[in-house]
Design a protein around this motif. Structure first.
Motif, short mmCIF file in Angstrom:
data_model
loop_
_atom_site.label_atom_id
_atom_site.label_comp_id
_atom_site.label_asym_id
_atom_site.label_seq_id
_atom_site.Cartn_x
_atom_site.Cartn_y
_atom_site.Cartn_z
N MET A 254 0.86 -1.03 -0.09
CA MET A 254 0.14 0.01 -0.09
C MET A 254 1.00 1.17 -0.03
N LEU A 255 2.00 1.04 0.15
CA LEU A 255 3.04 2.30 0.25
C LEU A 255 3.57 2.86 -1.10
N ARG A 256 3.37 1.46 -1.96
CA ARG A 256 3.93 1.55 -3.27
C ARG A 256 3.34 3.05 -4.01
N PRO A 257 2.09 3.36 -4.28
CA PRO A 257 1.58 4.34 -4.95
C PRO A 257 2.15 5.70 -4.18
N ILE A 258 2.41 5.85 -3.05
CA ILE A 258 3.01 7.05 -2.10
C ILE A 258 4.51 6.98 -2.67
N PHE A 259 5.11 5.97 -2.92
CA PHE A 259 6.59 6.02 -3.37
C PHE A 259 6.67 6.54 -4.76
N SER A 260 5.83 5.82 -5.71
CA SER A 260 5.69 6.20 -6.86
C SER A 260 5.65 7.71 -7.31
N ARG A 261 4.48 8.12 -6.77
CA ARG A 261 4.15 9.53 -6.80
C ARG A 261 5.35 10.37 -6.62
N ASN A 262 6.31 10.05 -5.61
CA ASN A 262 7.53 10.83 -5.39
C ASN A 262 8.84 10.23 -6.26
N GLY A 263 8.67 9.55 -7.20
CA GLY A 263 9.80 9.14 -8.08
C GLY A 263 10.54 7.93 -7.48
N LEU A 264 10.25 7.27 -6.47
CA LEU A 264 10.93 6.19 -5.78
C LEU A 264 9.89 4.67 -6.15
N GLU A 265 10.76 3.64 -6.47
CA GLU A 265 10.43 2.45 -6.80
C GLU A 265 10.85 1.48 -5.48
N ILE A 266 9.89 1.04 -4.85
CA ILE A 266 10.19 -0.16 -3.75
C ILE A 266 10.39 -1.40 -4.71
N PRO A 267 11.94 -1.70 -4.25
CA PRO A 267 12.50 -2.93 -5.15
C PRO A 267 11.37 -4.14 -4.61
N LEU A 268 11.26 -5.22 -5.52
CA LEU A 268 10.48 -6.59 -5.41
C LEU A 268 11.26 -7.33 -4.36
N ARG A 269 12.45 -7.62 -4.47
CA ARG A 269 13.22 -8.40 -3.80
C ARG A 269 13.78 -7.86 -2.38
N VAL A 270 12.87 -7.54 -1.63
CA VAL A 270 12.93 -7.09 -0.19
C VAL A 270 12.59 -8.15 0.85
N ARG A 271 13.04 -8.63 1.89
CA ARG A 271 12.38 -9.32 2.95
C ARG A 271 12.29 -8.74 4.13
N LEU A 272 11.08 -8.59 4.57
CA LEU A 272 10.60 -8.06 5.71
C LEU A 272 10.35 -8.90 7.14
N GLY A 273 10.90 -8.17 8.12
CA GLY A 273 10.72 -9.01 9.12
C GLY A 273 10.91 -8.22 10.67
N VAL A 274 10.49 -8.84 11.73
CA VAL A 274 10.69 -7.92 13.18
C VAL A 274 11.89 -8.92 13.72
N GLY A 275 12.62 -7.97 14.31
CA GLY A 275 13.78 -8.82 15.20
C GLY A 275 14.72 -7.78 15.66
N ALA A 276 15.35 -8.18 16.69
CA ALA A 276 16.20 -7.62 17.81
C ALA A 276 17.34 -6.99 16.93
N LEU A 277 17.43 -5.58 16.82
CA LEU A 277 18.43 -4.72 16.20
C LEU A 277 19.60 -4.50 16.90
N ALA A 278 19.49 -4.14 18.01
CA ALA A 278 20.67 -3.59 18.78
C ALA A 278 20.07 -3.74 20.37
#
Length: 193
Positions: free
Chosen positions: A71-95
């Motif tokens: 659902m963020l894709r159209p917002i990115f596209s409106r502003n000249g950015l393209e979300i790559p297809l090959r992205v893995r999303l997750g939740v995890g400890a960072l630091a």
């Protein structure tokens, strides 16, 4: 004895298969088996949501994050950015510090994916969506950009305010994120304390 199974992504043979279920199902209507190394393939960000996706019943955090990213894709596209297809999303400890809200690993893994990780210490859905948008800006830009001038310009165009290293949501972006979160349903996560 392990049987090698061929998966649907690249025809690569993997061991230790287990079933993976997709919201819209596979074109052939069968359940496919993927190895542990390819399990995250199911959270690749598609171009659009399948028509059968029920936003009120997200089975896990990764599906919710994927739904929001689509659902963020159209917002990115409106502003000249393209979300790559090959992205893995997750939740995890960072630091150890709870200040880190998200991370984007912009160098690709062996299978060509970038990784975005959201902190398990936040569970406000609008903030999670904002952190996801911030990290997806990193994923959309070249790996060496960091929080440089192109990142700052993209963040401002999307509606972020303040320093580039922080997630400060402007009023216009907040309104859009609230609408997206309303359509995505409940974020299936409780923050760690």
């Amino acid at each position: 004895m392990f049987r090698k199974r061929r998966n649907f992504c690249g025809g690569r043979a993997l061991r230790h298969g287990f079933p993976v279920f997709f919201p819209g199902g596979f074109p052939d209507g069968q359940h496919h088996h993927l190895g542990a190394t390819a399990q995250a393939y199911r959270v690749v960000i598609p171009q659009a949501l399948p028509s059968t996706t029920d936003a009120t019943a997200m089975p896990n955090r990764e599906h919710w994050l994927t739904h929001v990213a689509v659902m963020l894709r159209p917002i990115f596209s409106r502003n000249g950015l393209e979300i790559p297809l090959r992205v893995r999303l997750g939740v995890g400890a960072l630091a150890p510090a709870r200040r880190t809200l998200g991370a984007c690993y912009t160098t690709c893994d062996r299978m060509g994916f970038r990784h975005v990780t959201i902190s398990p210490f936040i569970d406000d859905p609008v903030m999670v969506a904002a952190v996801l948008a911030h990290e997806l800006i990193h994923a959309a830009l070249p790996a060496d950009e960091g929080h440089g001038p192109r990142f700052r310009a993209a963040a401002r165009a999307l509606g972020f305010e303040g320093r580039a290293t922080e997630v400060t949501i402007g009023p216009a972006l907040r309104s859009e994120l609230e609408q997206i979160v309303g359509r995505a349903g409940r974020y299936p996560h409780a923050a760690l304390v």
